[in-house]
Design an enzyme around this catalytic site. Sequence first.
Site, PDB file in Angstrom:
ATOM      1  N   THR A 280       0.844  -1.201   0.000  1.00 27.14           N
ATOM      2  CA  THR A 280       0.000   0.000   0.000  1.00 27.14           C
ATOM      3  C   THR A 280       0.877   1.249   0.000  1.00 27.14           C
ATOM      4  O   THR A 280       0.639   2.199  -0.753  1.00 27.14           O
ATOM      5  CB  THR A 280      -0.909   0.016   1.247  1.00 27.14           C
ATOM      6  OG1 THR A 280      -1.760  -1.130   1.228  1.00 27.14           O
ATOM      7  CG2 THR A 280      -1.773   1.269   1.275  1.00 27.14           C
ATOM      8  N   GLN A 310      -5.922  -2.409  -2.317  1.00 28.54           N
ATOM      9  CA  GLN A 310      -5.321  -1.118  -1.951  1.00 28.54           C
ATOM     10  C   GLN A 310      -4.559  -0.533  -3.139  1.00 28.54           C
ATOM     11  O   GLN A 310      -3.685  -1.176  -3.716  1.00 28.54           O
ATOM     12  CB  GLN A 310      -4.373  -1.281  -0.768  1.00 28.54           C
ATOM     13  CG  GLN A 310      -5.047  -1.787   0.498  1.00 28.54           C
ATOM     14  CD  GLN A 310      -4.910  -3.286   0.677  1.00 28.54           C
ATOM     15  OE1 GLN A 310      -4.992  -4.045  -0.284  1.00 28.54           O
ATOM     16  NE2 GLN A 310      -4.708  -3.721   1.916  1.00 28.54           N
ATOM     17  N   GLN A 332     -10.146   1.641  -3.300  1.00 27.09           N
ATOM     18  CA  GLN A 332      -9.722   1.355  -1.933  1.00 27.09           C
ATOM     19  C   GLN A 332      -8.434   2.117  -1.611  1.00 27.09           C
ATOM     20  O   GLN A 332      -7.484   2.097  -2.388  1.00 27.09           O
ATOM     21  CB  GLN A 332      -9.495  -0.148  -1.753  1.00 27.09           C
ATOM     22  CG  GLN A 332      -9.099  -0.527  -0.330  1.00 27.09           C
ATOM     23  CD  GLN A 332      -9.047  -2.036  -0.110  1.00 27.09           C
ATOM     24  OE1 GLN A 332      -9.513  -2.811  -0.946  1.00 27.09           O
ATOM     25  NE2 GLN A 332      -8.503  -2.458   1.020  1.00 27.09           N
ATOM     26  N   ASP A 333      -8.438   2.817  -0.457  1.00 34.81           N
ATOM     27  CA  ASP A 333      -7.237   3.518   0.023  1.00 34.81           C
ATOM     28  C   ASP A 333      -6.791   4.630  -0.929  1.00 34.81           C
ATOM     29  O   ASP A 333      -5.601   4.747  -1.245  1.00 34.81           O
ATOM     30  CB  ASP A 333      -6.092   2.531   0.248  1.00 34.81           C
ATOM     31  CG  ASP A 333      -6.332   1.615   1.429  1.00 34.81           C
ATOM     32  OD1 ASP A 333      -7.447   1.651   1.985  1.00 34.81           O
ATOM     33  OD2 ASP A 333      -5.415   0.863   1.794  1.00 34.81           O
ATOM     34  N   ASP A 354     -12.190   2.438   2.955  1.00 35.89           N
ATOM     35  CA  ASP A 354     -11.146   3.118   3.738  1.00 35.89           C
ATOM     36  C   ASP A 354     -10.428   4.181   2.911  1.00 35.89           C
ATOM     37  O   ASP A 354      -9.200   4.319   2.978  1.00 35.89           O
ATOM     38  CB  ASP A 354     -10.121   2.097   4.252  1.00 35.89           C
ATOM     39  CG  ASP A 354     -10.751   0.962   5.029  1.00 35.89           C
ATOM     40  OD1 ASP A 354     -11.872   1.133   5.550  1.00 35.89           O
ATOM     41  OD2 ASP A 354     -10.124  -0.109   5.113  1.00 35.89           O
ATOM     42  N   ARG A 421     -14.205   3.091  10.094  1.00 36.17           N
ATOM     43  CA  ARG A 421     -14.012   1.911  10.939  1.00 36.17           C
ATOM     44  C   ARG A 421     -12.610   1.968  11.548  1.00 36.17           C
ATOM     45  O   ARG A 421     -11.695   2.589  10.976  1.00 36.17           O
ATOM     46  CB  ARG A 421     -14.219   0.619  10.155  1.00 36.17           C
ATOM     47  CG  ARG A 421     -13.306   0.436   8.944  1.00 36.17           C
ATOM     48  CD  ARG A 421     -13.559  -0.901   8.290  1.00 36.17           C
ATOM     49  NE  ARG A 421     -12.694  -1.127   7.126  1.00 36.17           N
ATOM     50  CZ  ARG A 421     -12.382  -2.326   6.639  1.00 36.17           C
ATOM     51  NH1 ARG A 421     -12.878  -3.420   7.217  1.00 36.17           N
ATOM     52  NH2 ARG A 421     -11.602  -2.450   5.586  1.00 36.17           N
ATOM     53  N   TRP A 423      -9.192   1.122  12.115  1.00 38.03           N
ATOM     54  CA  TRP A 423      -8.067   0.367  11.564  1.00 38.03           C
ATOM     55  C   TRP A 423      -7.082  -0.025  12.669  1.00 38.03           C
ATOM     56  O   TRP A 423      -6.518  -1.107  12.658  1.00 38.03           O
ATOM     57  CB  TRP A 423      -7.393   1.228  10.494  1.00 38.03           C
ATOM     58  CG  TRP A 423      -6.222   0.623   9.795  1.00 38.03           C
ATOM     59  CD1 TRP A 423      -5.990  -0.702   9.570  1.00 38.03           C
ATOM     60  CD2 TRP A 423      -5.120   1.322   9.207  1.00 38.03           C
ATOM     61  NE1 TRP A 423      -4.809  -0.876   8.875  1.00 38.03           N
ATOM     62  CE2 TRP A 423      -4.270   0.347   8.641  1.00 38.03           C
ATOM     63  CE3 TRP A 423      -4.796   2.671   9.104  1.00 38.03           C
ATOM     64  CZ2 TRP A 423      -3.090   0.703   7.979  1.00 38.03           C
ATOM     65  CZ3 TRP A 423      -3.625   3.014   8.434  1.00 38.03           C
ATOM     66  CH2 TRP A 423      -2.787   2.045   7.890  1.00 38.03           C
TER      67      TRP A 423
END
Length: 515
Positions: A280, A310, A332-333, A354, A421, A423
């Site tokens: 990531t 990610q 994502q990310d 996220d 959420r 992490w």
Amino acid sequence: MASKTLFSILLLSIFISSSISINPNPAPNWCSETPNPQPCEYFFSHNPKYKTIKSKADFFKLSKELALDRCSLAHNNLLLLGPKCRNQREKAAWADCVELYESTILKINQTVDPNVKCSPDDAQTWLSTAVTNLVTCQTGFYELGVADYVYPLMSNNVSKLLSNVLSLNSVGGGFQKPSYKKGFPKWLRPGDRKLLQASTPAANIVVAQDGSGNYKTVSEAISAAGKRSGSGRYVIHVKQGTYRENVNIGNKLKNIMLVGDGIGKTIITGSKSVGGGSTTFNSATFAVTGGGFIARGITFRNTAGASNHQAVAVRSGSDLSVFYQCSFEGYQDTLYVHSERQFYRECDIYGTVDFIFGNAAVVLQNCNIYPRNPPNKTNTLTAQGRTDPNQNTGISIHNSRVTAAPDLKPVQSSVKTYLGRPWKQYSRTVFMKTFLDGLINPAGWMPWSGNFALDTLYYGEYLNTGPGSSTANRVKWKGYRVITSATEASKFTVGNFIAGSSWLPGTNVPFTSGL
């Protein structure tokens, strides 16, 4: 098998000198006041240098030096592992760790070097970044499926020693303003305000794909900026066009300003992802760690797609940095607010899972947040990564708007969209005076795994509006709260959380200091 064993032994050697044994000597009293007294007692009792402590100030100073020494030793041993990596995944995770340990040494050294101006809040920021770097190093090994090599990192006493220093330096939860003198930070020269105010600032160099500038790629311009004399503000104008490249502005390159021709006009795009073999951390299309960075009028994009997991558009670890009127596009990310103090104003952020995440102290103000249509029918806007209760980090979203992206609008009733959420154990996120459209699930927040972090997180909502803002059916976690006090909410404002009133005026980017 022999190669794997040798690699594991070498990795273990990075930390073997930090092993803890039974302490035969009386420990300094101050060690008992730290979160991790055992490594503190061991190292302070087994080194004559540490037996001359006469005051708590000496103890604090030597604690920082101890963390720096152990981190430097770990980094030196880490360099030995490179030739022993068996495949690209191991090499990728290792390369991240080398970079992250180098950054950690730099950040600790900034708190130790008597020639560096360092307020308590500066120290807390840089030490928070040091801890975050080590966690990020571990994460890369897990993501790429080589977690069996990461076990020694889990017992890394450098992290424990840094946690001790964070505790000793604690400035009341991280809400104390840096002790800047009145005026602007030293990197802002006279005349820079006028330069930054211009619709198209006078550029030191120009990037243009058609050959009308000094360079045709952003990376070439960044390389040229590294050869400049002095360290004042350096402006790079990136003309309209789509630049397909991965850009990295490292720690040594400070006070860069990247000016595009506007969202959707100047586009920097890449497609690296965890699904494609990156970590990531290293998947970012655009990455910056050099302090004092400013970006304006640019779209940053990662086109790896939702199926590749990610895939970061921007990763920032730049202290006292600003993104103004920029767009971040991914799934994502998307936006990795990795570390340090950051400010985002009038930006657009698109994603699914996220997609605003990391462990910076960051405020997003007057921004548009656009959840997209996710493959698994679940969106999470944020995933904040605070691992230590003394880190002065968190995500504050202020006076912004959360509405469905065009691809989500037709199906938003079948998709669950959450504010965030947890992490990490002490995840901290607040939404304040933000419009939340009807796509937000009534529960508001989503667990990470079972009861993990539900008691230790800090999630807050303050005077939000819109059909998704009702808190009547929100989660009942111990760490969640509906903020009713302006005093409490004000801790997360630009003026308090990132001390923006001390340094943002010099950028000429508009901001609201308070609520």
